[in-house]
Design a protein around this motif. Structure first.
Motif, PDB file in Angstrom:
ATOM      1  N   ILE A   1      -9.012   0.729  -4.445  1.00  0.00           N
ATOM      2  CA  ILE A   1      -8.494  -0.530  -4.991  1.00  0.00           C
ATOM      3  C   ILE A   1      -9.038  -1.716  -4.207  1.00  0.00           C
TER       4      ILE A   1
ATOM      5  N   ASN B   1      -6.712   6.073  -2.690  1.00  0.00           N
ATOM      6  CA  ASN B   1      -6.524   5.123  -3.786  1.00  0.00           C
ATOM      7  C   ASN B   1      -6.496   3.684  -3.295  1.00  0.00           C
TER       8      ASN B   1
ATOM      9  N   GLU C   1      -1.872  -8.103 -10.745  1.00  0.00           N
ATOM     10  CA  GLU C   1      -2.500  -8.684  -9.568  1.00  0.00           C
ATOM     11  C   GLU C   1      -2.403 -10.188  -9.717  1.00  0.00           C
TER      12      GLU C   1
ATOM     13  N   ILE D   1      -1.510  -7.373  -4.715  1.00  0.00           N
ATOM     14  CA  ILE D   1      -2.046  -6.259  -5.489  1.00  0.00           C
ATOM     15  C   ILE D   1      -0.896  -5.316  -5.798  1.00  0.00           C
TER      16      ILE D   1
END
Length: 118
Positions: A88, A84, A114, A109
């Motif tokens: 991202i 993941n 964000e 993040i």
């Protein structure tokens, strides 16, 4: 781009960035490895023009107070899987290219948010 991954960032992330054609090293491969002090890591990143990727909030504080490291990606995702995290970061490659042109930036993040500042 040039990336330096901090101690709690997986070597899989290093391989991911290298696979995209970027220079990337892990803090365990430089200086005193996992025993390297944060100030030394920041100095190494700044002198080499690296974007530091870290989960360590001390680097965020250092950026806000002293503007070091000059280029920081602060991960606020807890125990996210490597798969993941790589996904991202991959979705933010273009943003990172744009930010890397700046003298200084911090990209945070998080799970549902964000933010970045320069």
């Amino acid at each position: 781009m040039k990336f330096l991954c901090d101690v709690h960032i997986s070597f899989k992330v290093v391989s991911f960035f290298k696979g995209l054609g970027h220079e990337c090293i892990h803090v365990n491969e430089i200086l005193e490895g996992c025993f390297t002090k944060d100030a030394e890591i920041s100095r190494f990143a700044d002198q080499g023009g690296y974007i530091l990727v870290s989960k360590d909030s001390d680097f965020k504080n250092s950026f806000l107070l002293d503007r070091t490291p000059k280029k920081l990606v602060k991960i606020n995702l807890g125990n996210v899987s490597n798969k993941n995290l790589i996904e991202i970061l991959g979705h933010r490659e273009e943003l990172l290219r744009e930010l890397d042109l700046k003298e200084s930036f911090m990209l945070e993040i998080g799970g549902d948010r964000e933010s970045y500042m320069d």
